[in-house]
Motif scaffolding. Sequence first.
Motif, short mmCIF file in Angstrom:
data_model
loop_
_atom_site.label_atom_id
_atom_site.label_comp_id
_atom_site.label_asym_id
_atom_site.label_seq_id
_atom_site.Cartn_x
_atom_site.Cartn_y
_atom_site.Cartn_z
N ARG A 139 0.83 -1.21 0.00
CA ARG A 139 0.00 0.00 0.00
C ARG A 139 0.86 1.26 0.00
O ARG A 139 0.60 2.20 -0.76
CB ARG A 139 -0.89 0.01 1.24
N MET A 140 1.90 1.28 0.82
CA MET A 140 2.76 2.46 0.90
C MET A 140 3.50 2.69 -0.41
O MET A 140 3.70 3.84 -0.81
CB MET A 140 3.72 2.32 2.08
N LYS A 141 3.90 1.63 -1.06
CA LYS A 141 4.52 1.78 -2.39
C LYS A 141 3.51 2.41 -3.35
O LYS A 141 3.87 3.27 -4.17
CB LYS A 141 4.98 0.43 -2.92
N GLY A 142 2.26 1.98 -3.26
CA GLY A 142 1.23 2.55 -4.11
C GLY A 142 1.04 4.04 -3.85
O GLY A 142 0.87 4.83 -4.79
N GLU A 143 1.08 4.45 -2.58
CA GLU A 143 0.97 5.86 -2.24
C GLU A 143 2.12 6.67 -2.85
O GLU A 143 1.92 7.75 -3.42
CB GLU A 143 0.96 6.04 -0.73
N ALA A 144 3.34 6.13 -2.71
CA ALA A 144 4.52 6.83 -3.25
C ALA A 144 4.45 6.92 -4.77
O ALA A 144 4.79 7.97 -5.36
CB ALA A 144 5.79 6.11 -2.82
#
Length: 550
Positions: free
Chosen positions: A132-137
Amino acid sequence: MKKIRNYNKTAFFIMLIVFLSACKKLDLAPANRFTETNYWTTTEKASTFLNTAYAQLYPNDWFFYNEGASDNAYNGRGDASGVASLAAGTYDASLGRVRDEWNNHYAGIKTCNIFLENVDKVTSMDAALKARMKGEARFMRAFHYFQLETWFGDVPFFEKDITLDEAKTISRTPKAQVVDFILKELDEVATALPVNTAYAPADRGRITKGAAIALKARVLLYDSRWAEVAATCEQLIGNTTNGTYGLFTSYEGLFLPQNEYNNEVILDLQYVGGAPNRSYSNFFDFAPLAVGARLNALAPTQELVDSYLMANGKKPTEAGSGYDENNPYVNRDPRLTNTIVYNLYKWKKPDGSLQTIYTKPGSDPNPDANTGRGTDEYASGAVSSPTGYYIRKYYDPTSLTNFQSGLNLIMIRYADVLLMYAEAKNELGQLDAGVWDKTIKPIRNRAGFSDAAALNFPGGAQTALRDVVRNERRSELAMEGLRVFDIRRWQTAEVVLNGWAHGAKFGPASVDNGYIRANLRSFDKSKAYLWPIPRDERNVNPNLTQNPGW
């Protein structure tokens, strides 16, 4: 979302980015300072780094002052965010705003690239959280590239953290290739991001699947890819698979702090009021002076005021509209009162009482003994509004001294999705009563229109409907920083940004029928639809070509 609550912490991690990017890999990691080797060890550190990327997404000054680069408002004091120069056409490749737009977005890209290249080193992180955090970045990196290609066209493009030497030699990538990357990224991250209702309260405000889809629609809109715009918007309109969105019940309430994170918000900038938190105080220079502002630095134009329809759905200039030039603010689109302060406006104070704002010269019953005029009365060269109008939308009744506010600023909302859909369907020749009834009609109904003539599908040719949809977009989204992008993509900036921007009818009757000549604008269509590549960047990198005409 756990908002970034301290400027010092944010500044520290921005400096950390620079340090990490310059740090050479060492065989032994020093224990007394952060390095690429020892920083990426915990979920908390990775999350803090990602929060830095959120803080870099978009400055509040640009959000507000971009209106001054359009025909909606006039920056009459200084050159805030460069918009006075942009509107007047007096800028070149050395303008600070042009340089800052380039630098800020590439700084954000750098943060995202560093995060993406290092987050896998945090082996203890939950796999779903990491995805999820990779998606946000990746979303934020795509957003930065979107802003860059929108302003500059062809721009340097890379998907890794490049070295200083590489930065000095990289060339520009064609705009179409950058757009393709943005669209591909948004498609891919949408599969990794949660829907808006899946986030816990502590994570409200983080990027969602719906935000990825909505941003994709905006990218396609700016590229005039109408069929794809419509298909993308349909993924959000009445489709709860990708998030639960709708029009908030009150247009005025949509922008009040007690209603943050309502179901209309798809993407917003996160703030927390009160020092030393992440906040802003723009309204100290926007609000009427009589309610505590120090001066006016951004004033709505008469052209924006004129764009608001009458309550019966007619333009003020149309026969049968009922418009009275001597009483111009009655029986108008209710969004006018929720957006703009005009003469005899009833300003709602935090305690619930009303304060009358006097902007017409000689109208204030209690003028200042020294100047002989009311605090907010128009006067050439005064610190009051140079157009006779002030901004109401986004005023925070809970703001602290000097209007310091933590009210979130909405970047994308559901009404915009409906408007994008209506525009796309009209450009495809498919705007009919069915489309109208699920786009423009509910938007007007929520705004407070009740006359059937204003609510029902007007019919007409595509050209006439285009004017209706574009004007609706202006009224609904006024003072939200989007107008400048619309007039550029429609190629109408050469019309609306050439000539005088006006204020209220407080000027000499012999000049422009008495409407204040506030600012003379100029837009060179041969070059100004693209900004120049910043002079400083081309000085250090001879491989950066310049846009035509600059």
